[in-house]
Design an enzyme around this catalytic site. Sequence first.
Site, PDB file in Angstrom:
ATOM      1  CE1 TYR A 235      -3.600   2.542   0.448  1.00 47.82           C
ATOM      2  CE2 TYR A 235      -2.183   3.443   2.159  1.00 47.82           C
ATOM      3  CZ  TYR A 235      -3.266   3.572   1.316  1.00 47.82           C
ATOM      4  OH  TYR A 235      -4.000   4.727   1.329  1.00 47.82           O
TER       5      TYR A 235
ATOM      6  CG  ASP B 110      -8.437  -3.603   0.654  1.00 49.62           C
ATOM      7  OD1 ASP B 110      -7.636  -4.346   1.249  1.00 49.62           O
ATOM      8  OD2 ASP B 110      -8.590  -2.404   0.917  1.00 49.62           O
TER       9      ASP B 110
ATOM     10  CE  LYS C  68     -10.257  -5.705   7.273  1.00 53.26           C
ATOM     11  NZ  LYS C  68      -9.181  -4.760   7.092  1.00 53.26           N
TER      12      LYS C  68
END
Lengths: 258, 521, 346
Positions: B265, B300, B372
Amino acid sequence: MRETADLSAVRPYGDHLNDGLVQVTFTLPVPYGLAARHAALELARTMRLTEPEVVHYQRLCDGYTYFVVIGQCRQSVDFATLREGAFDIQYLTEHEIDRLIEEQIGRRVVVIGASTGTDTHSVGIDAMLNLKGLDGRHGLEAYHGFEVHNLGSQVPNARLVERAIAVNADAILVSQTVTQQNLHLHNLTELVEIAEAEGIRDRTLLICGGPRVSHELAKELGFDAGFSKGTYPDHVGTYIAKELVARRAIASTTATAG
Amino acid sequence: MRSKLGLDVGLADSCREVAAEIARDVGQRTAGRTTVSVERTVARLLGVDGVDALDVPLPNVLVDQIEEHGGLARGLAYWLGNAIIATGAEPLEIAKLVGAGELDLHHLPLAEDHRIRQTIRQHAAAALEKIRGTRAERATFRAGLDGGTADAVETYVLTATGNVYEDVAHAEAVAENGGDIVAVIRSTAQSLLDYVPFGPTTEGFGGTFATQANFAIMREALDRWSRANGRYVKLSSFCSGLCMPEIAAMGAIEGLDNMVNDALYGILYRDINLRRTLIDQRFSRMINGYFGVVINTGEDNYLRTADAVTAAPSVVASQMINYFLARDSGLPPEQIGVGNAFEIHPDVTNGLLYEWAQAQLTRELFPDCPVKYMPPTVHMNGNPFRTHAVDSLFNLVTVATKQEIQTIGVPTEGVFTPHIHDRVLGLENTRYVANFARDLGDDIEFRPGGIIQTRAAQVLAEAHQMLLEIAEIGLFDAIGKGYFGNVSRHYDHGRGAEGIVEFDTGYYNPFMELMGVDLDA
Amino acid sequence: MSAHHLADLVTEAQRVAVIGLAKNTGKTRTLVALLAELHRRDRTVGLTSVGRDGEATDVVDPRITKPRIPLPPGGLVATAEPLLRAAGLPYEVVSRTGYSTPLGRTMIARLPAGGAVEVAGPSSNRGTAEVTAAMREHGADIVLVDGAINRRAASSPAVADLVLLATGAALHTEFAQVVEQTVAAAEVFALPCSGDPAVYSAAATAAGSVAITGSGAVVPVDRALTLGGAGADLSRLLAGPDGAQHVVLSGALCESFAEEIRRAARGRKVSLVVTDSSKVFLAQRTSDWYRRQNVSIEVQKPTVLAAVSVNPVAPFSHRFDSVALRTELSARLPGLYFCDLGPHVD
């Protein structure tokens, strides 16, 4: 026969004209109970809703209660005057924008964009400029009429102006999350000031976007337009194309007159 | 577990082998180096906390002084160990003296290496023992409470008010309405700070700083609620940005249960140098693993910049690599929550089936991991009613594919930082679907050769292909070529590269040694 | 009686810019006081704003109600047409300009009976100069140019003969910081003119920014360097015995450029010359700091800062003692006139 609305005194519409029906949701920092319900109704009345009704309320946790209230808003707005006076624009489709640019400008319009300063969010500028766009509507990169340069996030204002001059940009787009802290405003004003100092303020459209940007704020900041939530790439595209066409028209009358 | 998707077991195994190899290669390429944040973490674990007169955190004060004299290649532990011998003071006192300008670690007589190591190792062991002790007490506390049923989805709810005391109010509303894990979103710019701010936050932008004081305030509030209501609520934060391992250490000390922990990220979206952050990630995951913290990876995020339909294979490839990077840091599978998200555009015909295929695929590829699942965000257009409807389908896929940790969707996604009742409305939606469709997953079979099975097979095959390519060129070059999230980052570029330090032969980090010993035992 | 003094100070000027250092530092209040005093002296006033002024509530913080701007009878105003119509006052159109703003196209009008108006003229300096000239032509003795937020472009001598500055508690929660930031800003307005004739002749002939070396050679300096940001390699420009002595900038002087120059000069004396003080963008360091590092920032045309109004109140936040603030500022900036146009409410 269906009544038509009086555009000089428009009220909210539920299922018949002028019923004024609105719904409001909010939380009060009070414990759940009858007193809370009463407080919500009182509040609705101070919002000048007549015959308010709490249609739903629930405890969120100790000391917080959530409400859904409906009521009638007796206030009205003068839509007729607003429409006449306000900065209003008839949006065009992607195809119509491309055609307007081709017919009236005759070359591709150069747009450069960035999220400036320390703002790390590039989502807004990406949605307007990148091919993928927003919610199924293409970003300006996909248009035939635009040549797009997206510099990404955390770009210093000076660098953005330098690139804008280098690519001979017709419009500069910046996105910025505006808060009540003046710091974020200062980053936007700095861009306007550097553009002015570099002598491109008059030949470049400066456009800002962000969650809390209004036309009023855009003007105060010194931008030519401001876009907020609910803006799609074709809205920005319409504005750029129409404004450039209008400016060319004014420039040519001035030239003829002079 | 029998595969509902009829997956090619050989292909899945091959994915695992290739991903393990990629992770090993990363380990080799980052070995022999430390970073300023790893060294600050050593200081924190040894009990150094607080700021000097100029508000500079004491771990930074120590590392800065050592770096100034070019001593960081030996590790902070070496200099601190020597200072303990020379002064007889504890690490925190030494840091305070350095901060006050009264002590220079390089102007002390040098003890023999083996004595320094022995001294600092004892301090480190005692520090670890103390943290383990409080965590054991926490485990006992938790065991005495209702921890939710083992097979139910854990709901993960964010707060982001910018004021830690308001975050407490939101957290209580979340707990009251069945939320299992509370995470406080950090201020936008924190990932780019090369220090951890100090003290409670009451004015934040886009979130609340992750500080040790804020962790303690949230933890205390949730414990109070848990005690009063007989149900344990977990606390989570974010090991990301330039201080990954420091936040892991703070979380260990303050009793956090979960951590988002993903270097990718920072590399892709915060332009942090990839070597720097992968070195940081290794140590931070080591700390998470050692103290039993469950980590979540951030796949994600790719779907925020790349299309969810076409980028699906990159999500699987990344999950695989992330899994093995975590394993190499000593995390057991039950502490690795690989990430996944429900981000296909609502206008895509049969989009629900593709989401179902992807979620089931993740579930089957990582049977022992608490996967998750993240809610739709990218295409949420500001209409809260549409978002609420999309969230219901997200909740349905969550329960039917038995995701273990679910970040809940909120109706005002993409409008503003959600208000207290938006979180509650999101939780209610989740609870409704989780109950109304509870055993759907057990009752359902997918038609062989149908849309779902075909899609899953295609994604797995493409992920396999991608992993082979990445193994060929290495993860660093793959990131350079924009394999993840369509964002390209270069090996040498990005923030924080100057904070990488190569070991000299005398480098010592007692925690790596101690935590490693424990893992092997 | 401070407004009286203010009017005394500006009375000879034809174009006066009112500039703030941030939102809510009292720019509008200064403008209102000045308008009233000029009216008392029978001066015909023209008014424009590069931002927007005279609105009822603040655009960022709606809790803040703002002073309205009463234009004296016979006054002229440049503003967006919809705003003028919304004011509901009688007006005569003097001319329509080509300048568009987010609030509509701007026009120049005369208000025979005066009244409270919302002012939003052209945003750019060229537009401002144009409407200012037009209002002068149509009978304005003096034109007031209202700034916006912290924008300083309108303080340029190309637009204004004289500048009034508004500062106040809204700048910072700490007293000392308000003083420091105000002093730094005043120092920028007071930057000295370059004393070297070579600078002026180079500026007159060059198309962009140039460096003048020790031997008098004039070398173009690319915009990629002046605006390129941190890390621009300027060592070649400054290296050697014939390195640059002056850098004459055609546009903005950004902090990163000043910083790179300072670093590359390694203590050698260099001057950075801008056309005027509105082109200087410093945030981290002050011009005084650079001067002490041997990098002197100079202008070609001076800006006349006539007075500073001080608002000791930050709305919904904090307040300082007005006298203490003005005393401290006077001590740091001797010779400058400070006034408080209170009373202030928060």
